[in-house]
Design an enzyme around this catalytic site. Structure first.
Site, PDB file in Angstrom:
ATOM      1  N   ASP A 255       0.460  -1.162  -0.248  1.00 14.39           N
ATOM      2  CA  ASP A 255       0.254  -0.245   0.414  1.00 14.39           C
ATOM      3  C   ASP A 255       1.294   1.489  -0.332  1.00 14.39           C
ATOM      4  O   ASP A 255       2.346   0.939   0.080  1.00 14.39           O
ATOM      5  CB  ASP A 255      -0.553   0.035   0.827  1.00 14.39           C
TER       6      ASP A 255
HETATM    7  C1  GLC Z   1      -4.135   4.313  -0.461  1.00 17.60           C
HETATM    8  C2  GLC Z   1      -4.645   3.735  -0.073  1.00 17.60           C
HETATM    9  C3  GLC Z   1      -5.322   2.112  -0.834  1.00 17.60           C
HETATM   10  C4  GLC Z   1      -5.156   2.793  -2.248  1.00 17.60           C
HETATM   11  C5  GLC Z   1      -3.618   3.459  -2.611  1.00 17.60           C
HETATM   12  C6  GLC Z   1      -4.266   4.229  -3.761  1.00 17.60           C
HETATM   13  O1  GLC Z   1      -4.151   4.859   1.221  1.00 17.60           O
HETATM   14  O2  GLC Z   1      -5.332   2.440   1.315  1.00 17.60           O
HETATM   15  O3  GLC Z   1      -6.410   1.812  -0.766  1.00 17.60           O
HETATM   16  O4  GLC Z   1      -5.980   1.809  -3.614  1.00 17.60           O
HETATM   17  O5  GLC Z   1      -3.739   4.395  -1.807  1.00 17.60           O
HETATM   18  O6  GLC Z   1      -4.070   5.041  -3.478  1.00 17.60           O
END
Ligand code: GLC
Length: 741
Positions: free
Chosen positions: A283
């Protein structure tokens, strides 16, 4: 099988040709997958350590227009992927540079959060889940994928399939609710929908993120392995079985070990037990956040920990590129781990056809706005309808539409919307004016927004209510109160909404409450004042027409809650598939006796000040008609392990409107070596019945579906008695029992 021609079978020569065509298709698919490995070997053999670390790196730093720095970075293979950045033109230009001007010509992978729609916005996933309609959800995912792929997006960071039982957690909005069976079924439907249209899906956030302590986002999660395997992992296993191409590791520490550095999750379960051969992306900066978690001294150590655990691509933070080549050269990182990660990434790029861009797959056409209108209507849950006040008669005089959320396109779309267009949203106010004619709709927002504490708008609202025959009162949460990093300790209506309800109710007209929110809220004051309550979540682009259809009977509510609604935040977590405990409270036992100091009754698991049951239970939802469940019967009194039993029951539409009902199948194992939940969902079916129509529904239940993890963490089905319900929700239903021998 191909359908036989009328009056007989295919001529022999034609049968042979069909067989040859099918064989060729199969060989081609095989060839493609076999072909990809040697191609990957050849590429890997030519890649430098920096180019490998580059493939393992995803950036969000693309801006319009492309900077010379980004172009130079792409040329030298600094990035394998970009997320949420640039325009379609930028992506096309970046791809041209990557494939034509870099040393190896490896295409870029463009990812984006297409969570519940790209340009056409569907209800938030918690709303979609309330439709209990996997086929429609798959259609919506297909429509979203088509719109995104047309803009050069290859990959969405969806479905989010975190089980959560905590409405304080803002990301409950993105979830498919509290139940593993429903989430697994609907999450798999989203995976298929996205990937059928050529958009790679991403099962996230692996795993246990939704169990954040206190409902506070990114917080610690403690999940015993039995609970992990029986509740939090099944949706991810279902996504794997649906062929999801990627996974995303979560922010959360799971039992003290961050998911992004968790070998048990990423290697033992995901690859070892489930045989997943796609890739895992972290993430957003969750790799280097392991330093803050306190499991890595610095970014280099975090990179090593993530690599060893099984993360293949680093999102946004740059520890892979900054440190892995040096760690390999210093003999501290195994170069085979980089090759393994790059292999998985290249495998997905090949499977997506990025090396040989082709025309998108020719699949059945879809009408996104029509799918959105249907899914919005099916996601709305009717929680109350006293005296059948709904549907409103079309011949009604004037109605008052009150509340800021009745005309707020951005709020209506809900959280995680990047490409939705507010100007394309049809609000409930616009839809009602369109349906009834503007003269019959009196509009008074009453408040500036859902957080507004001022009563300045109340007199106009009260006046509108007094001038109307009925009031449709829109309440709930704005979009900015929902989603990531939007946890709330109180679940009540924000701002002065409760006071607005009092003010409007004082006008004495029937009040229909429509609640737009990204989570279960507590609104007992509204529920007592309103004749009817519709829970519409954040319903997306077509939320207005869908609600107008429901309010005036052009559609009949069929939604069922995918999450339990607490009476108060102090009750959380409250969910239907709980254990019985040794001291279950008697029904309505709670409550402090008034008058003389009387001992509260019983030493049982209750609250003194609120009933332990939810305000509205999982699976609950009313209709404008009534359904009667009867005559549950089983194909046998008992079955041997390994067999299946058929559970049948009759459902009749005993009202005066044709309508749909989601019939649910629950089981309970009342005595086992490990305490089992009082109910568990094991099947459901959405049916449509005309007034007076009765239908027998049959569910096949295998003994394998009764299995659980025993004291030795072995998955077993134990012999004994099992209870079963065919039900309209997780509390009621017709019951029966059978034995497993
Ligand atoms: C965010 C979220 C994730 C998302 C990623 C890209 O912090 O936790 O669900 O897909 O970053 O935006």
């Amino acid at each position: 099988m191909l359908a036989q021609p009328r009056g007989g079978s295919w001529p022999r020569r034609l049968r042979r040709r069909i067989a040859l065509i099918l064989l060729a298709c199969f060989m081609n698919l095989q060839a493609q997958s076999v072909d990809s490995e040697p191609r990957i070997d050849a590429l890997l053999a030519r890649m430098t350590l920096e180019e490998k670390a580059g493939q393992m790196s995803q950036s969000t730093s693309m801006r319009s227009p492309l900077s010379e720095e980004i172009k130079e970075q792409i040329r030298r293979g600094r990035w394998g992927s970009f997320l949420n950045a640039g325009s379609a033109a930028d992506r096309a230009e970046a791809q041209r540079i990557a494939t034509r001007e870099s040393r190896l010509g490896i295409p870029l992978l463009f990812g984006r959060d297409v969570i519940h729609g790209y340009r056409t916005i569907f209800p938030i996933p918690l709303g979609q889940a309330a439709s209990w309609n996997p086929e429609l959800i798959r259609q919506a995912a297909r429509a979203a994928a088509r719109e995104a792929a047309a803009d050069g997006i290859h990959w969405t960071f969806a479905p989010m399939i975190d089980i959560t039982r905590d409405p304080r957690w803002g990301r409950i909005a993105e979830s498919l609710g509290e139940d593993p069976y429903l989430t697994a079924t609907l999450g798999a439907a989203m995976v298929r929908g996205f990937q059928e249209e050529g958009l790679a899906a991403c099962a996230k956030h692996y795993a246990g993120y939704g169990a954040a302590e206190g409902g506070r986002d990114y917080n610690t999660t403690w999940i015993p392995e039995r609970l992990l395997r029986e509740v939090y992992l099944p949706p991810f296993q279902a996504a794997r079985e649906a062929g999801v191409l990627t996974f995303m590791s979560g922010f959360n520490a799971l039992n003290g070990i961050p998911a992004t550095g968790n070998e048990f999750l990423l290697r033992r379960v995901l690859r070892g037990e489930w045989g997943f051969d796609g890739f895992v992306v972290s993430d957003y900066e969750s790799v280097t956040e392991m330093v803050r978690h306190g499991v890595a001294r610095d970014a280099a150590e975090a990179a090593l920990r993530a690599l060893r655990a099984g993360v293949d691509m680093e999102m946004v933070s740059t520890s892979f590129y900054d440190h892995l080549p040096a760690l390999v050269r210093a003999g501290k990182a195994d170069p085979k781990l980089l090759d393994e990660a790059v292999r998985r990434i290249l495998r997905i790029k090949l499977r997506l056809g990025l090396f040989e861009p082709e025309a998108p797959p020719a699949t059945a056409s879809i009408q996104p706005l029509e799918v959105a209108r249907r899914l919005s209507a099916q996601s709305v849950v009717l929680l109350k309808n006293r005296d059948g006040v709904l549907p409103l008669p079309k011949g009604i005089g004037k109605i008052a539409v009150i509340g800021p959320l009745a005309d707020s396109p951005v709020d209506q779309m809900g959280t995680w919307v990047m490409d939705g267009r507010a100007e394309e949203v049809i609000t409930p106010l616009a839809a009602l004016r369109n349906l009834l004619g503007p003269d019959r709709v009196l509009w008074a927002p009453g408040l500036k927004n859902s957080r507004d504490g001022s009563r300045a708008g109340f007199p106009a609202a009260a006046s509108a209510a007094r001038s109307a025959e009925a009031v449709v009162l829109f309440l709930g949460e704005e979009q900015i109160l929902s989603g990531e990093a939007r946890s709330r300790a109180f679940l009540g209506l924000p701002g002065a909404q409760d006071a607005l309800v009092e003010e409007v109710a004082a006008a004495g007209r029937p009040v229909i409450a429509v609640i737009l929110a990204g989570r279960p809220l507590t609104f007992s004051s509204v529920a007592s004042r309103a004749r009817a309550v519709l829970y519409a979540w954040h319903p997306g682009t077509m939320g207005g027409p869908a609600l107008a259809d429901l309010l005036f009977g052009n559609a009949v509510p069929s939604g069922k809650l995918a999450v339990s609604f607490p009476r108060t935040a102090g009750q959380v977590p409250v969910y239907y598939s709980h254990l019985h405990t040794g001291r279950p409270p008697a029904p309505d036992e709670s409550g402090i006796p008034t008058g003389t100091p009387v001992e509260p009754k019983g030493f049982t698991s209750k609250y003194l000040d609120v009933d332990v049951t939810p305000e509205y239970p999982f699976g609950f939802g009313l209709s404008y008609t009534t359904f009667e469940y009867s005559n549950l019967r089983l194909s046998a009194a008992g079955v041997p392990r390994g067999a299946a039993i058929t559970v049948s029951a009759d459902i009749a539409n005993t009202g005066r409107l044709e309508a749909e009902e989601v019939v649910q199948l629950y089981v309970r194992d009342p005595v086992a070596s490990v305490a089992r939940p009082v109910r568990e969902l094991k099947g459901f079916e959405r049916i449509r019945l005309k007034p007076g129509e009765k239908r027998t529904l049959r569910f096949s239940l295998s003994t394998g579906q009764l299995a659980f993890y025993d004291e030795r963490m072995q998955r077993v089905t134990e012999p004994g008695l099992f209870q079963v319900w065919v039900a309209p929700d997780s509390v009621r239903g017709v019951a029966g029992s059978f034995t497993v021998r």
